[in-house]
Design a protein around this motif. Sequence first.
Motif, PDB file in Angstrom:
ATOM      1  N   LEU A  86       0.669  -1.091   0.004  1.00 32.22           N
ATOM      2  CA  LEU A  86      -0.110   0.055  -0.033  1.00 32.22           C
ATOM      3  C   LEU A  86       0.895   1.344  -0.015  1.00 32.22           C
ATOM      4  O   LEU A  86       0.410   2.309  -0.699  1.00 32.22           O
ATOM      5  CB  LEU A  86      -0.935  -0.164   1.139  1.00 32.22           C
ATOM      6  N   ARG A  87       1.764   1.192   0.617  1.00 33.44           N
ATOM      7  CA  ARG A  87       2.748   2.449   0.666  1.00 33.44           C
ATOM      8  C   ARG A  87       3.552   2.715  -0.514  1.00 33.44           C
ATOM      9  O   ARG A  87       3.562   3.723  -1.007  1.00 33.44           O
ATOM     10  CB  ARG A  87       3.748   2.165   1.938  1.00 33.44           C
ATOM     11  N   HIS A  88       3.893   1.568  -0.991  1.00 30.96           N
ATOM     12  CA  HIS A  88       4.669   1.570  -2.437  1.00 30.96           C
ATOM     13  C   HIS A  88       3.597   2.236  -3.431  1.00 30.96           C
ATOM     14  O   HIS A  88       3.967   3.080  -4.426  1.00 30.96           O
ATOM     15  CB  HIS A  88       5.082   0.314  -2.868  1.00 30.96           C
ATOM     16  N   GLY A  89       2.376   1.807  -3.524  1.00 31.39           N
ATOM     17  CA  GLY A  89       1.240   1.926  -4.287  1.00 31.39           C
ATOM     18  C   GLY A  89       0.881   3.810  -4.149  1.00 31.39           C
ATOM     19  O   GLY A  89       0.940   4.525  -5.151  1.00 31.39           O
ATOM     20  N   GLU A  90       1.064   4.214  -2.839  1.00 33.51           N
ATOM     21  CA  GLU A  90       0.996   5.645  -2.645  1.00 33.51           C
ATOM     22  C   GLU A  90       2.071   6.435  -3.131  1.00 33.51           C
ATOM     23  O   GLU A  90       2.073   7.657  -3.758  1.00 33.51           O
ATOM     24  CB  GLU A  90       0.837   5.761  -1.126  1.00 33.51           C
ATOM     25  N   ILE A  91       3.271   5.734  -3.110  1.00 41.14           N
ATOM     26  CA  ILE A  91       4.514   6.575  -3.515  1.00 41.14           C
ATOM     27  C   ILE A  91       4.385   6.438  -5.215  1.00 41.14           C
ATOM     28  O   ILE A  91       4.806   7.432  -5.758  1.00 41.14           O
ATOM     29  CB  ILE A  91       5.851   5.886  -3.301  1.00 41.14           C
ATOM     30  N   ARG A  92       4.064   5.380  -5.683  1.00 44.19           N
ATOM     31  CA  ARG A  92       3.916   5.278  -7.288  1.00 44.19           C
ATOM     32  C   ARG A  92       2.933   6.510  -7.829  1.00 44.19           C
ATOM     33  O   ARG A  92       3.264   7.166  -8.745  1.00 44.19           O
ATOM     34  CB  ARG A  92       3.696   4.046  -7.708  1.00 44.19           C
ATOM     35  N   LYS A  93       1.774   6.427  -7.015  1.00 42.24           N
ATOM     36  CA  LYS A  93       0.791   7.521  -7.490  1.00 42.24           C
ATOM     37  C   LYS A  93       1.355   8.856  -7.324  1.00 42.24           C
ATOM     38  O   LYS A  93       1.157   9.753  -8.188  1.00 42.24           O
ATOM     39  CB  LYS A  93      -0.288   7.142  -6.502  1.00 42.24           C
ATOM     40  N   SER A  94       1.930   9.215  -6.643  1.00 37.91           N
ATOM     41  CA  SER A  94       2.395  10.883  -6.164  1.00 37.91           C
ATOM     42  C   SER A  94       3.854  11.137  -6.701  1.00 37.91           C
ATOM     43  O   SER A  94       4.086  12.200  -7.072  1.00 37.91           O
ATOM     44  CB  SER A  94       2.572  11.203  -4.731  1.00 37.91           C
ATOM     45  N   LEU A  95       4.540  10.250  -7.134  1.00 36.28           N
ATOM     46  CA  LEU A  95       6.016  10.371  -7.832  1.00 36.28           C
ATOM     47  C   LEU A  95       5.934  11.121  -8.985  1.00 36.28           C
ATOM     48  O   LEU A  95       6.694  12.096  -9.286  1.00 36.28           O
ATOM     49  CB  LEU A  95       6.737   9.011  -7.829  1.00 36.28           C
ATOM     50  N   PRO A  96       5.200  11.107  -9.971  1.00 36.11           N
ATOM     51  CA  PRO A  96       5.070  11.997 -11.194  1.00 36.11           C
ATOM     52  C   PRO A  96       4.568  12.981 -11.089  1.00 36.11           C
ATOM     53  O   PRO A  96       5.276  14.168 -11.513  1.00 36.11           O
ATOM     54  CB  PRO A  96       3.775  11.025 -12.170  1.00 36.11           C
ATOM     55  N   PHE A  97       3.552  13.577 -10.071  1.00 34.16           N
ATOM     56  CA  PHE A  97       3.290  14.839  -9.576  1.00 34.16           C
ATOM     57  C   PHE A  97       4.634  15.570  -9.010  1.00 34.16           C
ATOM     58  O   PHE A  97       4.896  16.642  -9.346  1.00 34.16           O
ATOM     59  CB  PHE A  97       2.425  14.808  -9.019  1.00 34.16           C
ATOM     60  N   VAL A  98       5.251  14.885  -8.107  1.00 33.39           N
ATOM     61  CA  VAL A  98       6.404  15.563  -7.356  1.00 33.39           C
ATOM     62  C   VAL A  98       7.546  15.883  -8.211  1.00 33.39           C
ATOM     63  O   VAL A  98       8.003  16.895  -8.221  1.00 33.39           O
ATOM     64  CB  VAL A  98       6.906  14.545  -6.243  1.00 33.39           C
ATOM     65  N   LEU A  99       7.669  14.690  -9.190  1.00 32.73           N
ATOM     66  CA  LEU A  99       8.791  15.032 -10.285  1.00 32.73           C
ATOM     67  C   LEU A  99       8.277  16.390 -11.172  1.00 32.73           C
ATOM     68  O   LEU A  99       9.238  17.396 -11.491  1.00 32.73           O
ATOM     69  CB  LEU A  99       8.992  13.864 -11.140  1.00 32.73           C
ATOM     70  N   ASP A 100       7.057  16.418 -11.630  1.00 31.52           N
ATOM     71  CA  ASP A 100       6.614  17.494 -12.509  1.00 31.52           C
ATOM     72  C   ASP A 100       6.868  18.895 -11.572  1.00 31.52           C
ATOM     73  O   ASP A 100       7.374  20.015 -12.408  1.00 31.52           O
ATOM     74  CB  ASP A 100       5.187  17.397 -12.856  1.00 31.52           C
TER      75      ASP A 100
END
Length: 311
Positions: free
Chosen positions: A160-174
């Motif tokens: 679940l934590r990995h899924g949350e990180i995957r979900k927010s990682l593109p937004f943070v990089l942008d």
Amino acid sequence: MMIPMVFEWYKILGLTLCWAIAFGGFGWYCAHAARQISYVTLADGRRKERRLPIMFRLLLPLAPNLRPVFAKAFFARSRATAAKQIVSSGYEGLISAEEFLGLRVLFPLLLGPLWGLFVNASTIAGKVEFLSKLQPSFIALGVAWFLLYPSLWLKQAIKLRHGEIRKSLPFVLDLLTLSVEAGMDFMSSLQRNIERRTIDALGEELIRVVREIQLGKTRREALRDMSLRVNLQELRSVVNALVQADELGVSIGSILSIQADPMRQRRFERAEKLANEAPVKMLFPLMVFIFPAVFLILLGPIVVRMIQQGF
């Protein structure tokens, strides 16, 4: 003759009272554990709510009794693996590796006999010979589930934590890319991102990175430590790219932009995969619940009328 009867009545009354007090105390303890709220402390001192399962909260006070056993050198590898998984799941500080290993023993040791008594009582109450033959299998499956449950829960928490990180990682990089290309340095854009966004799993890790850099760690070491803590392939590739850009003197903005594109594409592919899997996952509840209900509504009155007419 009267005195022994009175004594027996007082004995039964005393035992009943003791059992009532015991069950009442256990019920109060369960209710207290259910209402208990636990927090993890972030690197900047803020606290965030994070709940352990209720069965963990019930048995966790007993786990320190097994700490001397699992603190021995024989369990060093198991402790290291459990500690790494606990950090990856985000429950660091709430439960230690020794306590988690103790829970893996306490679950089948304490809850296994209770499950056996429940199955035995249910079989006797049902008085079904078929169930009595399957009683050892039910007990064995229950004990096996109690034995595996802590590890399964920890793996699910990591997932679940990995899924949350995957979900927010593109937004943070942008956001980091826009900030860096607008003229801000990497650390300032990172701090701005942390301040403006809601704290999620990735935000917690970035807060720790910023705090470690402020306390004297180099940016490379802080990013690599975050990659080891989270243990996620997507984040590891981003960290490796940032470290290489730092070593070679390449523009961080271009590296972030390059890393954000495949992240966004992979997120789109995961969404397509979940959408394609939805009809297959809906097939079982559709066949088991919806179709029988439809047939019951359509054919139920006809069957009742046929039975009433003697057919």
